[in-house]
Design an enzyme around this catalytic site. Sequence first.
Site, mmCIF file in Angstrom:
data_model
loop_
_atom_site.group_PDB
_atom_site.id
_atom_site.type_symbol
_atom_site.label_atom_id
_atom_site.label_comp_id
_atom_site.label_asym_id
_atom_site.label_seq_id
_atom_site.Cartn_x
_atom_site.Cartn_y
_atom_site.Cartn_z
ATOM 1 N N CYS A 191 36.960 43.835 43.885
ATOM 2 C CA CYS A 191 38.206 43.263 43.358
ATOM 3 C C CYS A 191 38.119 42.947 41.870
ATOM 4 C CB CYS A 191 38.575 42.002 44.140
ATOM 5 S SG CYS A 191 37.293 40.719 44.115
ATOM 6 N N HIS A 327 37.675 35.609 44.965
ATOM 7 C CA HIS A 327 38.468 36.835 44.891
ATOM 8 C C HIS A 327 39.044 36.953 43.478
ATOM 9 C CE1 HIS A 327 40.672 40.235 46.313
ATOM 10 N NE2 HIS A 327 41.867 39.677 46.221
#
Length: 380
Positions: A191, A327
Amino acid sequence: MPDVSSYIKINDKISREGVVSYTPIPGIVHNHPKPDSIVCRKGVLYGMILLAWLAGAACLIYMTLIVRPACDHQGLDMKMWENYKSVHGKNYTMEEDEKRMCIFLENMKEIDYHNKLFEIGFESYKKEMNKFSDFTPEELDGMKCFQGDFKRPPSQHVFSFREGAPYPQNLDWRSKGAVTEVKNQGQCGSCYAFSATGSLEAQHFIKTGKLVSLSEQNIVDCSGPQRNRGCKGGNMMNSFRYIMQHGIDTEKFYPYEGKEGTCRFQISEVGATVTGYGSIDPFEEALKAAVVDIGPISVGIHVSKNFFQYKTGIFQEDNCDPYDLNHAVLVVGYGIDGDQDYWLVKNSWDKTWGEDGYIRMARNQGNMCGIATMASFPFP
């Protein structure tokens, strides 16, 4: 002829009392087994009984753990499960199918309950069953790929915002042509690479007027010396440092594969370069100003199971930890929906997730999920 009755009575009594005994009778040829032979036969008998008991126990354990359903399937239309697997291209062994179906059923019940609360106004966002709905906790953790902490890596520049300056009520960099299509990281923990390319793609567009899709795979394969970890996570500033030193190839030349590979960077195929990078003070007002003055911004956030199930609405999660970032995403704008402020965030889980690949996250709610904790951007 010898009187044998006394011997028979004595041996019969001993046998009834469970004592193994053998008394020879004079003058008679005996075929009676020897004591050690009797003991051996009884040992074999007891062994067979023990083996039979163990086999029965093993069968019971097998029936309990393997054959018997691991969860209550009552209320589940099996066609729903089969259709779900077909839509998302999932195929399991019989044992694995049972486990996945139980996870699917648990999530379905939880999502149904949440959405009923959403319909009556007790929740600000709606959930849905999606490709993550049969993921194990370990697989969900594997999608959390941002490696960073509150100390933040050193940057070359810290953005200073104009406190009290008039900023627009709404902003969406997509409408200005600065944002590429939503991409899909798959089950590779990359990510950070998608967040980094997203902010650089925007900066390159603002500088040159050309929107070029850049290679996340280039970062995954080549930025290990800058302390990124391929499909096991990394952060955007490490990625910017790599691009400062080498440049980054276009996605067209170096397409995404969703797994770690040998670095195949070619300087002749560079799509953008970086001259430096900066960070933003960890406050939402500073992040808002940066989105206006700079463009789309790379950020780390904390995601939980609820985040994976997001469908639409303004995501608000009370259990988010603003300092446990796991994230990485891209803030491409902000706005107001009714009386709720939100951030417009581009994710890297394909267009099928959320609002066509985007999520609106609560803004001005105490740095929801740490969205302003570690924000950064590159200089093209």
